[in-house]
Design a protein around this motif. Structure first.
Motif, short mmCIF file in Angstrom:
data_model
loop_
_atom_site.label_atom_id
_atom_site.label_comp_id
_atom_site.label_asym_id
_atom_site.label_seq_id
_atom_site.Cartn_x
_atom_site.Cartn_y
_atom_site.Cartn_z
N MET A 85 4.10 -10.91 -1.27
CA MET A 85 3.78 -10.76 0.15
C MET A 85 4.10 -9.33 0.61
O MET A 85 3.32 -8.69 1.33
CB MET A 85 4.62 -11.76 0.96
CG MET A 85 4.15 -11.96 2.38
SD MET A 85 5.44 -12.65 3.44
CE MET A 85 5.53 -14.29 2.85
N ALA A 86 5.26 -8.82 0.16
CA ALA A 86 5.65 -7.45 0.53
C ALA A 86 4.67 -6.43 -0.06
O ALA A 86 4.24 -5.49 0.62
CB ALA A 86 7.08 -7.16 0.05
N GLN A 87 4.29 -6.65 -1.32
CA GLN A 87 3.36 -5.70 -1.96
C GLN A 87 2.00 -5.73 -1.28
O GLN A 87 1.37 -4.68 -1.07
CB GLN A 87 3.24 -6.02 -3.47
CG GLN A 87 2.38 -5.03 -4.24
CD GLN A 87 2.92 -3.60 -4.22
OE1 GLN A 87 4.06 -3.35 -4.57
NE2 GLN A 87 2.10 -2.63 -3.78
N ASP A 88 1.58 -6.94 -0.88
CA ASP A 88 0.28 -7.05 -0.21
C ASP A 88 0.30 -6.29 1.13
O ASP A 88 -0.66 -5.59 1.49
CB ASP A 88 -0.02 -8.55 0.01
CG ASP A 88 -1.26 -8.75 0.85
OD1 ASP A 88 -2.33 -8.28 0.43
OD2 ASP A 88 -1.17 -9.35 1.95
N ALA A 89 1.43 -6.40 1.86
CA ALA A 89 1.54 -5.67 3.14
C ALA A 89 1.50 -4.15 2.87
O ALA A 89 0.84 -3.39 3.58
CB ALA A 89 2.84 -6.06 3.85
N MET A 90 2.20 -3.74 1.81
CA MET A 90 2.20 -2.32 1.43
C MET A 90 0.76 -1.86 1.12
O MET A 90 0.33 -0.80 1.57
CB MET A 90 3.08 -2.19 0.18
CG MET A 90 3.08 -0.85 -0.46
SD MET A 90 4.23 0.15 0.47
CE MET A 90 3.94 1.74 -0.23
N ASN A 91 0.05 -2.69 0.36
CA ASN A 91 -1.33 -2.32 -0.03
C ASN A 91 -2.23 -2.16 1.20
O ASN A 91 -3.05 -1.27 1.26
CB ASN A 91 -1.94 -3.38 -0.95
CG ASN A 91 -1.20 -3.47 -2.27
OD1 ASN A 91 -0.40 -2.61 -2.60
ND2 ASN A 91 -1.48 -4.53 -3.03
N ARG A 92 -2.05 -3.03 2.18
CA ARG A 92 -2.94 -2.96 3.35
C ARG A 92 -2.53 -1.87 4.33
O ARG A 92 -3.36 -1.32 5.03
CB ARG A 92 -2.99 -4.33 4.06
CG ARG A 92 -3.83 -5.35 3.30
CD ARG A 92 -3.92 -6.70 4.00
NE ARG A 92 -2.67 -7.44 3.96
CZ ARG A 92 -1.83 -7.58 4.97
NH1 ARG A 92 -2.13 -7.05 6.15
NH2 ARG A 92 -0.71 -8.26 4.84
N PHE A 93 -1.22 -1.57 4.42
CA PHE A 93 -0.78 -0.62 5.46
C PHE A 93 -0.64 0.83 4.99
O PHE A 93 -0.55 1.73 5.82
CB PHE A 93 0.53 -1.10 6.12
CG PHE A 93 0.25 -2.06 7.25
CD1 PHE A 93 -0.02 -1.59 8.53
CD2 PHE A 93 0.18 -3.42 7.02
CE1 PHE A 93 -0.33 -2.45 9.56
CE2 PHE A 93 -0.12 -4.31 8.04
CZ PHE A 93 -0.38 -3.83 9.32
N TRP A 94 -0.60 1.05 3.66
CA TRP A 94 -0.35 2.42 3.19
C TRP A 94 -1.40 3.43 3.70
O TRP A 94 -1.08 4.42 4.36
CB TRP A 94 -0.27 2.45 1.66
CG TRP A 94 -0.11 3.84 1.11
CD1 TRP A 94 -1.03 4.58 0.44
CD2 TRP A 94 1.07 4.67 1.22
NE1 TRP A 94 -0.51 5.81 0.11
CE2 TRP A 94 0.78 5.89 0.57
CE3 TRP A 94 2.34 4.49 1.80
CZ2 TRP A 94 1.69 6.94 0.48
CZ3 TRP A 94 3.26 5.54 1.71
CH2 TRP A 94 2.92 6.75 1.06
N GLY A 142 7.43 -1.64 10.67
CA GLY A 142 8.69 -0.96 11.00
C GLY A 142 8.96 0.20 10.04
O GLY A 142 9.30 1.31 10.46
N TRP A 143 8.80 -0.07 8.77
CA TRP A 143 9.13 0.96 7.77
C TRP A 143 8.09 2.08 7.74
O TRP A 143 8.42 3.26 7.90
CB TRP A 143 9.26 0.29 6.39
CG TRP A 143 9.40 1.21 5.23
CD1 TRP A 143 10.17 2.35 5.17
CD2 TRP A 143 8.73 1.10 3.97
NE1 TRP A 143 10.03 2.94 3.93
CE2 TRP A 143 9.16 2.20 3.17
CE3 TRP A 143 7.84 0.18 3.44
CZ2 TRP A 143 8.70 2.39 1.87
CZ3 TRP A 143 7.40 0.36 2.14
CH2 TRP A 143 7.82 1.47 1.37
N LEU A 144 6.80 1.70 7.55
CA LEU A 144 5.78 2.74 7.37
C LEU A 144 5.31 3.32 8.70
O LEU A 144 5.31 4.55 8.89
CB LEU A 144 4.58 2.17 6.60
CG LEU A 144 4.86 1.67 5.18
CD1 LEU A 144 3.62 1.00 4.59
CD2 LEU A 144 5.34 2.80 4.27
N VAL A 145 4.91 2.45 9.63
CA VAL A 145 4.30 2.95 10.87
C VAL A 145 5.34 3.67 11.73
O VAL A 145 5.12 4.79 12.19
CB VAL A 145 3.61 1.79 11.64
CG1 VAL A 145 3.09 2.25 12.99
CG2 VAL A 145 2.50 1.18 10.79
N ASP A 146 6.51 3.04 11.90
CA ASP A 146 7.55 3.74 12.67
C ASP A 146 8.07 4.94 11.89
O ASP A 146 8.47 5.95 12.48
CB ASP A 146 8.68 2.78 13.04
CG ASP A 146 8.24 1.81 14.13
OD1 ASP A 146 8.54 2.03 15.30
OD2 ASP A 146 7.55 0.83 13.80
#
Ligand code: BYC
Length: 317
Positions: free
Chosen positions: A189-198, A132-136
């Motif tokens: 968990m949030a940081q891991d999502a950030m690391n994978r999606f950035w 939602g935050w990065l992709v959208d």
């Protein structure tokens, strides 16, 4: 009309077409347009519509596992919005001469492209925040500009889509902010999502300008108003302060604020990975195509029922 007159006539039409674009007026479906303009738009709009529809899959994966009833309701609404976005853009693309089932066939057979970002897995709840935050967020940067593009049906579809994307973007950021105020496990968990999606999010903007074969045409015709690299930079500049505000680290050791350019400098994207993903060899390409094909097959009864209902109504009328 003989060949010479046809060429002269098209030459004149092209001059008028270019003048119309230069004046900032939109091109509408019944207006004359160069064949290459039509083909480029159809390519871009159909890919965009496919991305909206395929984009439902990674998020749909979390509907049954959302952590509360409210989160579930929001996620269902978001996924439903993406279906609507696909519908608006397919309708716009149909005005260029290809019907939706043909476009869908190209998608389901693996011949059509859709956004690279949806070929990555969604492994945790925090991925719903990151999407939602990065992709959208990336989509908004791209689509706010497309709302001023030269093709009327595409530009108008973008206006409503951007409004909805803004809601998606805020709910994604709110998920991340909430997790970052939580336990150590939630923060990780949030940081891991950030690391994978950035990095995959940065790839959404397409290849660098020097390797973007379609940009020349699209910029000339004001379908694109900015280059891939310009929009990528705009996204980076607006997103880094948001990450810092909630305590997330950007997974890029080369990231620095450049006080001369007043932009962030960032590291090199892994273009080999990008090329693999857009060639069908990303982590989830095969799974997404299978899921899309299965969904279409399983929805046959809905299409049959809708067809039966409309022919029944036509008989009554
Ligand atoms: N992924 O010459 P280039 C969403 C392809 S949905 C895959 O720079 P162009 C959302 C490109 O197609 C977001 N392929 O192309 C939905 C071309 O291949 P072909 C979707 C990519 O068109 C649900 C080749 O690489 N947004 O946000 O000038 C939930 C060379 O590239 C990608 C749109 O579609 C990629 N990332 O520029 C949540 C926006 N990048 O066709 C969110 C509309 C490049 O020659 N599209 N390729 O075989 C655009 O703005 C432009 O088409 C692009 C690419 C910037 C994507």
């Amino acid at each position: 009309m003989d060949q010479k007159n046809i060429i002269e006539d098209n030459g004149q039409r092209e001059i008028e077409f270019d003048a119309k674009i230069a004046s900032g007026k939109t091109i509408e479906p019944k207006d004359w347009m160069p064949e290459r303009y039509r083909k480029q738009l159809l390519r871009m709009m159909s890919q965009h519509a496919h991305s909206e529809v395929i984009g439902m899959l990674p998020e749909g994966n979390w509907i049954t596992r959302a952590p509360s009833l409210a989160r579930k309701a929001i996620l269902i609404a978001k996924v439903q919005d993406e279906a609507g976005h696909g519908l608006y853009i397919y309708s716009g693309a149909e005005t260029l001469g290809m019907n939706r089932s043909e476009m869908n066939e190209l998608l389901m057979s693996g011949k059509a492209k859709y956004s690279s970002i949806f070929n990555y897995p969604t492994l945790s709840w925090a991925d719903m925040g990151a999407i939602g935050w990065l992709v959208d967020g990336a989509a908004i940067v791209n689509q706010t500009v497309l709302a001023k593009c030269s093709y009327g049906p595409y530009a108008r579809a973008m206006i409503r889509i951007c409004k909805e994307e803004n809601f998606h973007n805020k709910q994604g950021y709110q998920i991340m902010a909430y997790l970052m105020r939580g336990t150590d496990e939630q923060k990780a968990m949030a940081q891991d999502a950030m690391n994978r999606f950035w990095w995959p999010t940065l790839m959404m903007f397409g290849p660098s300008d020097k390797n973007s074969p379609n940009s020349g045409d699209l910029l000339k015709w004001k379908v694109k108003l900015n280059t891939n690299d310009d929009l990528r930079q705009r996204f980076v500049d607006r997103t880094i302060p948001q990450a810092e505000t909630i305590g997330l680290t950007i997974p890029d050791k080369d990231l620095t604020w450049n006080s001369e350019t007043r932009h962030y400098d960032f590291g090199e994207i892994d273009w080999a990975e990008f090329n693999e993903v857009i060639s069908g060899n990303g982590p989830c390409n095969k799974m997404r195509l299978k899921q899309r094909n299965d969904a279409h097959k399983n929805g046959q009864w809905v299409r049959d029922a809708a067809t039966a209902y409309s022919s029944k109504r036509a008989k009554v009328a």
